[in-house]
Write a protein that holds these residues in place. Structure first.
Motif: not given
Ligand SMILES: [Zn+2]
Length: 170
Positions: A16-17, A21-24, A68-70, A80-84
């Motif tokens: 996730t960003i 959720l990251v989707i194809c 990584d847009p954190s 602020i952490w963007a990526l999970n």
């Protein structure tokens, strides 16, 4: 997992960003293996992250690129952490399917078994034939949960006009 200050691991996962959720974009699936990509950045700004990722869709192979847009929230004084990343592990299943075949017994049985082997990479453990029914025991491994696999097996049977009387997945 919340707030990641580490790189994404190159393992099968959902990503996730900012909780999205990251989707194809091709097949709409959401399971990727992310790889860190080295990019050449001219004069990187202070505190700016230049981590880039190429994530490969595990269904169709399409590559998704993202950074990584954190960022540091100066007002709140925190980062602020963007990526999970949510790692997926392959689970092993054993399945019992009792299905009705009627008179076209051999046809239906063979078609159904072949389809399960093809779609699930299933291994056949046991096949018992009764008068108009077949009890099939298979095993396979995949990333889905039990409920999803139940639905997949039922819709697979439905497409082949096979009536499933009992289905248990463990
Ligand atoms: Zn895809």
């Amino acid at each position: 997992m919340t707030g990641m200050d580490e790189s994404l691991l190159p393992q099968k996962s959902r990503i996730t960003i900012f909780n999205k959720l990251v989707i194809c974009r091709f097949c709409s699936n959401d399971v990727f293996i992310p790889y860190e990509v080295i990019v050449n950045v001219e004069q990187p700004g202070i505190g700016v992250h230049h981590v880039r990722y190429a994530a490969i869709c595990q269904y169709c192979g399409e590559v998704k690129h993202f950074g990584d847009p954190s960022y540091y929230d100066a007002e709140k004084g925190n980062y602020i952490w963007a990526l999970n990343q949510f790692l997926l592990s392959v689970k092993k299943y054993r399945v019992k399917i009792l299905f009705y075949v009627g008179k076209r017994k051999q046809d239906k049985k063979t078609i159904f078994i072949n389809k399960l082997m093809q779609d699930f990479g299933a291994e056949i453990e046991n096949v018992k034939e009764f008068k108009e029914e077949v009890l099939l025991q298979i095993r396979f491994s995949d990333l889905n949960d039990i409920q999803t696999n139940k639905i997949r097996i039922m819709s697979c049977a439905k497409r082949l006009n096979i009536y499933v009387k009992e289905l248990t997945i463990k």
